[in-house]
Design a protein around this motif. Structure first.
Motif, PDB file in Angstrom:
ATOM      1  N   ASN A 245      28.141 -72.829  42.756  1.00  9.80           N
ATOM      2  CA  ASN A 245      27.411 -71.866  42.444  1.00  9.80           C
ATOM      3  C   ASN A 245      28.067 -71.110  41.350  1.00  9.80           C
ATOM      4  OD1 ASN A 245      29.221 -70.477  43.824  1.00  9.80           O
ATOM      5  ND2 ASN A 245      27.653 -69.434  45.312  1.00  9.80           N
ATOM      6  N   GLY A 246      29.410 -71.457  41.133  1.00 13.95           N
ATOM      7  CA  GLY A 246      30.069 -70.941  40.055  1.00 13.95           C
ATOM      8  C   GLY A 246      30.895 -69.654  40.576  1.00 13.95           C
ATOM      9  N   GLY A 247      30.983 -69.715  41.793  1.00 18.37           N
ATOM     10  CA  GLY A 247      31.860 -68.531  42.314  1.00 18.37           C
ATOM     11  C   GLY A 247      32.943 -69.270  42.884  1.00 18.37           C
ATOM     12  N   ILE A 248      34.046 -68.410  43.288  1.00 17.01           N
ATOM     13  CA  ILE A 248      35.131 -68.978  43.951  1.00 17.01           C
ATOM     14  C   ILE A 248      35.132 -68.553  45.448  1.00 17.01           C
ATOM     15  CG2 ILE A 248      37.483 -68.265  44.222  1.00 17.01           C
ATOM     16  CD1 ILE A 248      37.216 -70.036  41.754  1.00 17.01           C
ATOM     17  N   ALA A 249      35.347 -69.362  46.320  1.00 17.55           N
ATOM     18  CA  ALA A 249      35.661 -69.073  47.595  1.00 17.55           C
ATOM     19  C   ALA A 249      36.994 -69.380  47.956  1.00 17.55           C
ATOM     20  CB  ALA A 249      34.730 -70.065  48.619  1.00 17.55           C
ATOM     21  N   THR A 250      37.320 -68.772  49.291  1.00 16.65           N
ATOM     22  CA  THR A 250      38.805 -68.605  49.939  1.00 16.65           C
ATOM     23  C   THR A 250      38.913 -70.099  50.632  1.00 16.65           C
ATOM     24  OG1 THR A 250      37.981 -67.564  51.895  1.00 16.65           O
ATOM     25  CG2 THR A 250      39.021 -66.139  50.024  1.00 16.65           C
ATOM     26  N   ALA A 251      40.099 -70.480  50.910  1.00 18.23           N
ATOM     27  CA  ALA A 251      40.149 -71.599  51.493  1.00 18.23           C
ATOM     28  C   ALA A 251      39.588 -71.794  52.881  1.00 18.23           C
ATOM     29  CB  ALA A 251      41.711 -72.040  51.888  1.00 18.23           C
ATOM     30  N   GLU A 252      39.632 -70.589  53.632  1.00 15.98           N
ATOM     31  CA  GLU A 252      39.141 -70.388  54.851  1.00 15.98           C
ATOM     32  C   GLU A 252      37.498 -70.798  54.906  1.00 15.98           C
ATOM     33  OE1 GLU A 252      42.770 -68.888  54.906  1.00 15.98           O
ATOM     34  OE2 GLU A 252      41.193 -68.315  53.665  1.00 15.98           O
ATOM     35  N   VAL A 253      36.893 -70.232  53.836  1.00 18.27           N
ATOM     36  CA  VAL A 253      35.467 -70.344  53.664  1.00 18.27           C
ATOM     37  C   VAL A 253      35.138 -71.846  53.251  1.00 18.27           C
ATOM     38  CG1 VAL A 253      33.166 -69.776  52.484  1.00 18.27           C
ATOM     39  CG2 VAL A 253      34.992 -67.901  53.409  1.00 18.27           C
ATOM     40  N   ALA A 254      35.786 -72.224  52.608  1.00 19.72           N
ATOM     41  CA  ALA A 254      35.644 -73.700  52.081  1.00 19.72           C
ATOM     42  C   ALA A 254      35.813 -74.597  53.296  1.00 19.72           C
ATOM     43  CB  ALA A 254      36.724 -74.005  50.716  1.00 19.72           C
ATOM     44  N   VAL A 255      36.672 -74.441  54.108  1.00 23.65           N
ATOM     45  CA  VAL A 255      36.750 -75.505  55.239  1.00 23.65           C
ATOM     46  C   VAL A 255      35.775 -75.192  56.100  1.00 23.65           C
ATOM     47  CG1 VAL A 255      38.280 -75.622  57.267  1.00 23.65           C
ATOM     48  CG2 VAL A 255      39.458 -75.187  55.105  1.00 23.65           C
ATOM     49  N   GLU A 256      34.976 -73.989  56.308  1.00 27.03           N
ATOM     50  CA  GLU A 256      33.761 -74.008  57.207  1.00 27.03           C
ATOM     51  C   GLU A 256      32.645 -74.821  56.435  1.00 27.03           C
ATOM     52  OE1 GLU A 256      33.480 -70.041  57.991  1.00 27.03           O
ATOM     53  OE2 GLU A 256      35.138 -69.923  59.137  1.00 27.03           O
ATOM     54  N   LYS A 257      32.503 -74.569  55.005  1.00 27.36           N
ATOM     55  CA  LYS A 257      31.255 -75.178  54.426  1.00 27.36           C
ATOM     56  C   LYS A 257      31.666 -75.758  53.086  1.00 27.36           C
ATOM     57  CE  LYS A 257      26.976 -72.812  52.741  1.00 27.36           C
ATOM     58  NZ  LYS A 257      26.070 -71.956  52.425  1.00 27.36           N
ATOM     59  N   PRO A 258      32.208 -76.997  53.382  1.00 24.44           N
ATOM     60  CA  PRO A 258      32.843 -77.553  52.219  1.00 24.44           C
ATOM     61  C   PRO A 258      31.689 -78.313  51.165  1.00 24.44           C
ATOM     62  CG  PRO A 258      32.817 -79.181  53.997  1.00 24.44           C
ATOM     63  CD  PRO A 258      32.772 -77.580  54.644  1.00 24.44           C
ATOM     64  N   ILE A 259      30.571 -78.159  51.819  1.00 23.63           N
ATOM     65  CA  ILE A 259      29.411 -78.673  50.723  1.00 23.63           C
ATOM     66  C   ILE A 259      29.415 -78.025  49.712  1.00 23.63           C
ATOM     67  CG2 ILE A 259      27.646 -77.159  52.036  1.00 23.63           C
ATOM     68  CD1 ILE A 259      25.918 -80.095  51.599  1.00 23.63           C
ATOM     69  N   SER A 260      29.688 -76.672  49.804  1.00 25.69           N
ATOM     70  CA  SER A 260      29.766 -75.650  48.442  1.00 25.69           C
ATOM     71  C   SER A 260      30.453 -76.130  47.380  1.00 25.69           C
ATOM     72  CB  SER A 260      30.144 -74.296  48.958  1.00 25.69           C
ATOM     73  OG  SER A 260      31.372 -74.142  49.241  1.00 25.69           O
ATOM     74  N   LEU A 261      31.511 -77.200  47.512  1.00 28.04           N
ATOM     75  CA  LEU A 261      32.424 -77.515  46.853  1.00 28.04           C
ATOM     76  C   LEU A 261      32.130 -78.840  45.779  1.00 28.04           C
ATOM     77  CD1 LEU A 261      35.702 -77.439  48.821  1.00 28.04           C
ATOM     78  CD2 LEU A 261      34.627 -75.768  47.508  1.00 28.04           C
ATOM     79  N   LEU A 262      30.861 -79.355  46.023  1.00 25.90           N
ATOM     80  CA  LEU A 262      30.609 -80.651  45.379  1.00 25.90           C
ATOM     81  C   LEU A 262      30.437 -80.598  43.954  1.00 25.90           C
ATOM     82  CD1 LEU A 262      27.555 -81.530  47.886  1.00 25.90           C
ATOM     83  CD2 LEU A 262      29.709 -82.455  47.712  1.00 25.90           C
ATOM     84  N   LEU A 263      30.222 -79.423  43.121  1.00 29.39           N
ATOM     85  CA  LEU A 263      30.192 -79.573  41.610  1.00 29.39           C
ATOM     86  C   LEU A 263      31.441 -78.733  41.287  1.00 29.39           C
ATOM     87  CD1 LEU A 263      26.465 -79.390  40.077  1.00 29.39           C
ATOM     88  CD2 LEU A 263      28.346 -81.420  40.045  1.00 29.39           C
ATOM     89  N   SER A 264      32.487 -78.657  41.948  1.00 34.78           N
ATOM     90  CA  SER A 264      33.630 -77.947  41.537  1.00 34.78           C
ATOM     91  C   SER A 264      34.086 -78.096  40.317  1.00 34.78           C
ATOM     92  CB  SER A 264      34.571 -78.199  42.711  1.00 34.78           C
ATOM     93  OG  SER A 264      35.774 -77.186  42.511  1.00 34.78           O
ATOM     94  N   GLY A 265      34.354 -79.042  39.947  1.00 36.35           N
ATOM     95  CA  GLY A 265      35.199 -79.442  38.550  1.00 36.35           C
ATOM     96  C   GLY A 265      34.061 -79.047  37.460  1.00 36.35           C
ATOM     97  N   PRO A 266      33.082 -79.733  37.368  1.00 33.45           N
ATOM     98  CA  PRO A 266      31.991 -79.584  36.281  1.00 33.45           C
ATOM     99  C   PRO A 266      31.855 -78.161  35.847  1.00 33.45           C
ATOM    100  CG  PRO A 266      31.580 -81.319  37.166  1.00 33.45           C
ATOM    101  CD  PRO A 266      32.559 -80.925  38.378  1.00 33.45           C
ATOM    102  N   VAL A 267      31.572 -77.252  36.975  1.00 31.19           N
ATOM    103  CA  VAL A 267      31.225 -76.110  37.008  1.00 31.19           C
ATOM    104  C   VAL A 267      32.266 -75.097  36.160  1.00 31.19           C
ATOM    105  CG1 VAL A 267      30.691 -73.743  38.064  1.00 31.19           C
ATOM    106  CG2 VAL A 267      29.367 -76.123  38.751  1.00 31.19           C
ATOM    107  N   ALA A 268      33.556 -75.447  36.608  1.00 30.63           N
ATOM    108  CA  ALA A 268      34.708 -74.742  36.070  1.00 30.63           C
ATOM    109  C   ALA A 268      34.695 -74.957  34.488  1.00 30.63           C
ATOM    110  CB  ALA A 268      35.825 -75.393  36.665  1.00 30.63           C
ATOM    111  N   GLY A 269      34.385 -76.434  34.103  1.00 36.06           N
ATOM    112  CA  GLY A 269      34.485 -76.571  32.777  1.00 36.06           C
ATOM    113  C   GLY A 269      33.248 -75.997  31.996  1.00 36.06           C
ATOM    114  N   LEU A 270      31.975 -75.701  32.489  1.00 39.92           N
ATOM    115  CA  LEU A 270      31.199 -74.535  31.791  1.00 39.92           C
ATOM    116  C   LEU A 270      31.539 -73.229  31.652  1.00 39.92           C
ATOM    117  CD1 LEU A 270      28.256 -74.255  30.895  1.00 39.92           C
ATOM    118  CD2 LEU A 270      27.316 -74.147  33.053  1.00 39.92           C
ATOM    119  N   ILE A 271      31.961 -72.950  32.735  1.00 39.19           N
ATOM    120  CA  ILE A 271      32.532 -71.423  32.767  1.00 39.19           C
ATOM    121  C   ILE A 271      33.562 -71.131  31.533  1.00 39.19           C
ATOM    122  CG2 ILE A 271      33.789 -69.600  34.081  1.00 39.19           C
ATOM    123  CD1 ILE A 271      32.366 -70.604  36.597  1.00 39.19           C
ATOM    124  N   GLY A 272      34.722 -72.042  31.573  1.00 41.32           N
ATOM    125  CA  GLY A 272      35.859 -72.249  30.762  1.00 41.32           C
ATOM    126  C   GLY A 272      35.028 -72.111  29.136  1.00 41.32           C
ATOM    127  N   GLY A 273      34.106 -72.924  28.906  1.00 41.26           N
ATOM    128  CA  GLY A 273      33.292 -73.119  27.575  1.00 41.26           C
ATOM    129  C   GLY A 273      32.732 -71.899  27.293  1.00 41.26           C
TER     130      GLY A 273
END
Length: 706
Positions: A245-273
């Motif tokens: 979703n374009g936001g950052i999560a802590t490791a603890e939240v990502a462990v509970e809900k890893p499905i939120s990481l599915l577009l992790s890399g491409p989204v960061a590229g868009l934010i950097g651009g």
């Protein structure tokens, strides 16, 4: 403050370290380690800290983008998952929505059936039923539930998904099943639907919860292993991971809900651009991130990321109904293979030579022609260039590959074959950008193209010319734009609840109570991550539709007191969004809010803009650099032009260069065609003005028509 961004890709792991007090920054790339991505991360962290002369314990913020979760889905190598569901609904995951990828094929493999997330023998049912209004029709049979959990334990599943009908209205049964599983099978990874996705649409909810269980064990082990190793190194700031979703999560939240990481890399590229373009004074942005295998395309009007419709959020062929930024990916990269198909048609991609064996010029066993080989033949990558700072290329192998596979078959010269391959690849990317902009109501002429990735700056000017985009922005380190994007975002969690309430005839207290509850949950989640009150910001969103419609649109709701005026403003905004999406609105129709959402944002990114610090060459002059022949399209003809090859780090801030030129750096190569000018600004961006080139193109068209 010292901040580190690490983005794990399929070929390389990219790192950027910024020391805000001194204004210094360091970039680094190490080969990725697919068997255990954390190995490359740890190696990269160690090496970049040595280069910067700091200890890992001095890092104040650690941000991470990863493809671990995505690769698990695409490679079908996730956990052995079991499911507990309502009696009679065992086969929802198999039936899906009755959609067929190929309408007229009698023999086709449906991906969700060929590679099921949960085998049918592990999808077990229990007596229970909750109605659509949340009332209990059939009480949960706890004894049967224990029996089914024991069966899954005997089957040695790694994870259990719990999905009941209408649990988003009344989660009591799911919560009790969770307690029973923790008693009977505590080592199982748990994915419970009212915690993952308390939202209606039964198939999409079941698929999302099953997918979360499928990737959960491996992803959580990776995150925990990385976090523990970093702590051993002295990095105790915690790991923050980029979400879809374009936001950052802590490791603890990502462990509970890893499905939120599915577009992790491409989204960061868009934010950097977006950040790079904003620094150079551009708001409307199209990002083009071209790597070795694929190109990621994002459109951000006014610098705002667009979200996909929740029924279009998929990974592979699996529905994942979680918030995802709208990014398109096509098979176009430096390793895209050029070939002549069985019908004699010249094509490029989506097949890729990958990192191994890679393009023919890598001299690692590759024999087929790729887009990188085409750039070598056209002189855009010089024979003495060292890709990624170390890889020596062999141009003769590029000529041999194009001669054998393209030129001889189509009766053309090797140079024409290479130029044709790049034309085809450019056309493919132009089509993809048009799909993501023009067909969604945006005019590319009003945007700026941000060229990212190792290959993005090689293609950006040609693509911009085709789309009549006046400016191209090349970030300081194009190849690590995603890692830069990690440092330009905040912690964000999205809470959702199905409401299904009329806004035209509203029950305002009911709507307000649901949103207030979600806001309370969001604040609690952010405070659990250590976010202070003055760093918390809340956004409200309503998923609305006209009564009778089958699908809803996402509408930003106003802040402030929730009263009748607030509801009227939501309705007005919905009409505007509907007009934008479908070129029509119906003010007399009833408007219904299906879901309400609250996005809790914890402000952690730095607003301090860093001027680009480099040590330019004294008495810099482009004419002092060696010039080599490079092929360009000039007045619609392929012509060879002597072109200087310039080292980017030698160029002082404020310099303006006139094309043609090739600007080289460790992580990328920027092609500056004739009739274009490049300005090196204070933030390290190269701002390329191609308006003159576009004007000349129209002059050619005018002369032809006359």
């Amino acid at each position: 403050m010292i901040r580190l961004g690490v983005d794990v890709g399929g070929t390389f792991t990219d790192l950027i370290l910024i020391h805000e007090e001194t204004g210094q920054s360091w970039v680094h790339k190490v080969p990725s380690t697919p068997s255990d991505p954390s190995e490359a991360v740890i190696r990269g962290v160690t090496e970049i800290c040595e280069t910067a002369g700091i200890q890992p314990s001095e890092i104040d913020q650690f941000f991470h983008g990863t493809t671990v979760a995505t690769n698990i889905v695409l490679e079908h190598n996730g956990a052995n998952v079991g499911m507990i569901t309502t009696e009679g609904f065992r086969d929802i995951l198999h039936i899906a929505r009755h959609k067929r990828p190929y309408n007229f094929s009698l023999y086709q493999d449906l991906p969700w059936q060929k590679y099921p997330l949960i085998a049918r023998r592990h999808r077990l049912v229990v007596p229970e039923r909750v109605s659509a209004d949340g009332s209990v029709l059939i009480p949960l049979d706890e004894e049967k539930t224990r029996e089914q959990v024991r069966k899954l334990k005997e089957a040695k599943v790694d994870a259990i998904a719990v999905c009941f009908m209408f649990s988003f209205k009344n989660p009591a049964h799911e919560n009790r099943v969770k307690e029973i599983i923790q008693e009977e099978f505590p080592e199982a990874y748990l994915s419970v639907s009212n915690e993952i996705l308390p939202q209606y649409r039964e198939y999409e909810r079941f698929s999302t919860v099953a997918l979360n269980a499928f990737i959960g064990p491996k992803t959580s082990r990776y995150i925990k292993r990385l976090k523990d190793t970093l702590i051993e190194m002295g990095v105790d700031t915690g790991v923050h991971l980029m979400q879809s979703n374009g936001g950052i999560a802590t490791a603890e939240v990502a462990v509970e809900k890893p499905i939120s990481l599915l577009l992790s890399g491409p989204v960061a590229g868009l934010i950097g651009g977006i950040k790079a373009a904003k620094n150079s004074g551009f708001d409307n942005v199209i990002t083009l991130d071209i790597g070795g295998t694929s190109a990621d395309i994002g459109v951000a009007p006014n610098g705002e990321m667009r979200m996909r419709h929740l029924l279009d959020t998929r990974i592979g062929q699996y529905n994942a109904m979680v918030p995802m930024v709208d990014i398109d990916t096509i098979g176009a990269g430096g390793g895209s293979i050029a070939y002549v198909d069985e019908g004699g048609i010249f094509r490029v991609g989506p097949q890729s030579a990958g990192a191994a064996p890679g393009p023919a010029c890598y001299n690692q066993g590759g024999t087929v022609p790729t887009s990188t080989d085409a750039n070598v033949i056209l002189g855009r990558i010089h024979p003495e260039s060292r890709l990624a700072g170390s890889m020596q290329i062999v141009p003769e192998l590029s000529y041999q590959a194009f001669d054998e596979h393209i030129a001889s078959k189509l009766n053309m010269t090797t140079v024409d074959a290479a130029a044709g391959a790049l034309k085809i690849m450019t056309h493919n990317m132009v089509n993809a950008i048009e799909m993501n902009s023009v067909r969604k109501g945006y005019d590319p002429r009003d945007f700026t193209l941000v060229a990212a990735g190792g290959a993005g700056p090689l293609f950006s000017c040609d693509i911009a010319e085709e789309l009549n985009i006046p400016f191209v922005v090349v970030p300081p380190y194009p190849g690590i734009t995603a890692a830069m994007g990690l440092l330009a975002t905040d912690i964000a969690y999205e809470k959702v609840n199905t409401l299904w309430a009329s806004l035209t005839h509203p029950d305002v207290p009911k709507i307000a109570s649901v949103i207030e509850r979600l806001e309370t949950e969001s604040i609690a989640a952010l405070k659990a991550d250590g976010i202070a009150d003055d760093q918390i910001m809340l956004r409200r969103v309503c998923d609305c539709r006209y009564a009778g419609q089958g699908y809803e649109l996402r509408v930003d709701a106003p802040d402030g007191e929730m009263n009748e005026e607030w509801v009227k403003e939501v309705i007005q905004r919905f009409h505007q969004v509907h007009e934008r999406e479908y070129a029509s609105q119906f003010p007399d129709q009833e408007v219904v809010a299906i879901n309400v959402r609250v996005i809790g944002v914890g402000l952690v990114k730095s607003d301090k803009e860093q001027a680009f610090v480099n040590q330019p060459k004294e008495n810099f002059s482009a004419n002092a650099y060696p010039a080599y022949p490079v092929y360009f399209w000039i007045r619609d003809q392929l012509q060879k032009v002597k072109t200087p090859f310039i080292n980017r780090e030698d160029v002082p801030v404020g310099t303006t260069l006139s094309g043609p030129a090739v600007i080289q750096q460790k992580d990328s190569t920027t092609l500056l065609p004739p009739d274009c000018t490049a300005r090196f600004d204070v933030y390290g961006n190269i701002v390329i003005d191609i308006r003159k080139k576009i004007e000349k193109k129209f002059e050619i068209f005018a002369s032809i028509s006359n």
